[in-house]
Design an enzyme around this catalytic site. Structure first.
Site, PDB file in Angstrom:
ATOM      1  N   LYS A 179     -53.450  25.927  81.198  1.00 27.54           N
ATOM      2  CA  LYS A 179     -52.506  25.667  82.464  1.00 27.54           C
ATOM      3  C   LYS A 179     -51.513  24.565  82.395  1.00 27.54           C
ATOM      4  O   LYS A 179     -51.282  24.129  81.047  1.00 27.54           O
ATOM      5  CB  LYS A 179     -53.404  25.214  83.623  1.00 27.54           C
ATOM      6  CG  LYS A 179     -54.214  26.264  84.147  1.00 27.54           C
ATOM      7  CD  LYS A 179     -53.586  27.673  84.935  1.00 27.54           C
ATOM      8  CE  LYS A 179     -54.320  28.970  85.052  1.00 27.54           C
ATOM      9  NZ  LYS A 179     -55.668  28.999  85.440  1.00 27.54           N
TER      10      LYS A 179
HETATM   11  C1  LIG Z   1     -56.764  29.427  86.152  1.00 25.85           C
HETATM   12  C2  LIG Z   1     -56.910  30.127  87.643  1.00 25.85           C
HETATM   13  C3  LIG Z   1     -57.954  30.013  88.526  1.00 25.85           C
HETATM   14  C4  LIG Z   1     -58.999  28.956  88.271  1.00 25.85           C
HETATM   15  O1  LIG Z   1     -59.231  27.940  87.654  1.00 25.85           O
HETATM   16  P1  LIG Z   1     -60.311  27.542  86.467  1.00 25.85           P
HETATM   17  O2  LIG Z   1     -59.516  26.019  86.226  1.00 25.85           O
HETATM   18  O3  LIG Z   1     -59.830  28.260  85.126  1.00 25.85           O
HETATM   19  O4  LIG Z   1     -61.420  27.792  87.152  1.00 25.85           O
HETATM   20  C5  LIG Z   1     -57.684  30.343  89.842  1.00 25.85           C
HETATM   21  N1  LIG Z   1     -56.551  30.962  90.188  1.00 25.85           N
HETATM   22  C6  LIG Z   1     -55.685  31.550  89.318  1.00 25.85           C
HETATM   23  C7  LIG Z   1     -54.604  32.302  89.625  1.00 25.85           C
HETATM   24  C8  LIG Z   1     -56.007  31.079  88.064  1.00 25.85           C
HETATM   25  O5  LIG Z   1     -54.735  31.440  87.404  1.00 25.85           O
END
Ligand SMILES: *Cc1c(COP(=O)(O)O)cnc(C)c1O
Length: 374
Positions: A179
């Site tokens: 991210k």
């Molecule tokens: C990455 C993501 C999540 C979840 O985050 P994690 O940290 O991987 O649990 C939720 N929604 C979207 C759209 C994502 O891309």
């Protein structure tokens, strides 16, 4: 191989992580408190750090009172985590169609699906673009619903000069490995509502009331007060240390993502058959660079071609309303989502890509498309 996405870790994050390892206290302690303070300064709002973006969404939904049988409006075209967070509360995800030009949840379809059982709206700021936020706020207030934003893609994006998270109802970020910033695994909940923050803070630590404060000063609750269902969803100090380093480097990480997306836009602007999102990259910090091709045949050709020349690509996302676990007895039809899933392709985007890598990807997309024409 040019990777679709990756963690970008500098000597700073390594040094901060090493300090925690040397201390030999890896649990939730002072570093998590420090990361929360740094995030609160960045976002202009109080922040609670948790173990993932998924747990942030789960706790946020619990905190606004979503429970057994409550409906939550969500786009089908999102990461499975959005859906699992809703069903974890006993709530029911109500799948919505997508706007084909923005790849954001379709506003009219969302409004149409509101019922007396609807408790919350969960827009997903696809690829990092929060520019529809004011529409969702208006819709939520019109029907007296809570707005839980899945901002997993959108850390650092701005609305009217202010960072996303500084102005919503409840905003959830993810800090997973790929991210906009990472803490290894992690996430946070941001809100102006003290009642929401209190529930999230306690529920992340097995529902033990005010355990967070004790942990930040290295203490424990000897006779815990527990009056809610909680989870082991807290963040740990090692993750927090990595996150602190990433946040300190955010200006660089964000501007690399933005200039890569601008370069893609520029290279594709003369290609009619490649539709881009054309977001405003002065304000959007993009997590994904997703293009739309004319049909599934061409999309798969481009995908296979890129694979053959060493370029990873991705599909964001397979529609959740088609998954066995979320299928309805009467099959739901979301025409735009079902059409678009055959046309979208995500291209490599991470801060360590060089402009020459991006140019190579674009050259290869063009080679493939020109090859098909002749
Ligand atoms: C990455 C993501 C999540 C979840 O985050 P994690 O940290 O991987 O649990 C939720 N929604 C979207 C759209 C994502 O891309």
């Amino acid at each position: 191989m040019i990777r679709l996405s990756k963690s970008c870790i500098s000597a700073k994050e390594k040094a901060y992580a090493l300090e925690v390892l040397d201390r030999e206290y890896l649990g939730m302690g002072e570093r998590v408190g420090a990361f929360e303070t740094a995030l609160a300064n960045f976002l202009n709002r109080e922040t609670v750090c948790v173990s993932s973006g998924t747990s942030a969404l789960h706790l946020a939904l619990q905190a606004v009172g979503v429970t057994q049988g409550d409906e939550v409006i969500v786009p089908s075209m999102t990461y499975l985590a959005s859906y699992q967070a809703i069903s974890a509360t006993g709530g029911v995800p109500v799948s919505c169609d997508v706007d084909p030009t923005t790849l954001q949840m379709d506003f009219n379809d969302a409004e149409r699906r509101i019922t007396p059982k609807t408790k919350a709206i969960m827009p997903v700021y696809f690829a990092g673009d929060p520019s529809q936020q004011s529409n969702w706020m208006k819709l939520a207030s019109k029907y007296k619903l809570r707005l839980v934003e899945d901002a997993a893609h959108a850390f650092g994006s701005k609305i009217q000069g202010q960072p996303l998270g500084s102005n919503g109802d409840v905003t959830c970020f993810s800090f997973d490995g790929i991210k906009n910033i990472t803490s290894g695994e992690g996430g946070c909940v941001v809100s102006s509502d003290p009642a929401v923050l209190k529930i999230v803070r306690d529920a992340r630590l097995l529902g033990v009331s005010d355990d967070s404060k004790m942990r930040y000063i290295g203490k424990r609750s000897w006779a815990p007060k527990v009056n809610m269902q909680g989870w082991r969803y807290h963040m740990n100090d090692l993750s927090a240390a990595i996150g602190i380093g990433q946040l300190e480097r955010f200006d660089y990480l964000a501007s690399r993502r933005q200039s890569i997306a601008r370069l893609y836009d520029h290279r594709f602007c003369d290609l009619d058959c490649v539709k881009t999102l054309s977001s405003d990259y002065d304000n959007v910090v993009p997590h994904l660079y997703t293009i739309r091709l004319p049909n599934p045949f061409i999309r798969d050709k481009v995908k296979d071609w890129l694979h053959g020349v060493g370029v990873q690509t991705g599909l964001h996302y397979y529609p959740n309303h088609l998954l066995d676990f979320y299928k309805k007895d009467v099959p739901l039809s979301l025409p735009m989502t079902e059409e678009i899933v055959g046309e979208i392709l995500s291209l490599p985007l991470h801060p360590d890509l060089a402009d020459s890598d991006v140019n190579y990807v674009c050259d290869q997309v063009k080679l493939c498309l020109y090859g098909m024409k002749s």
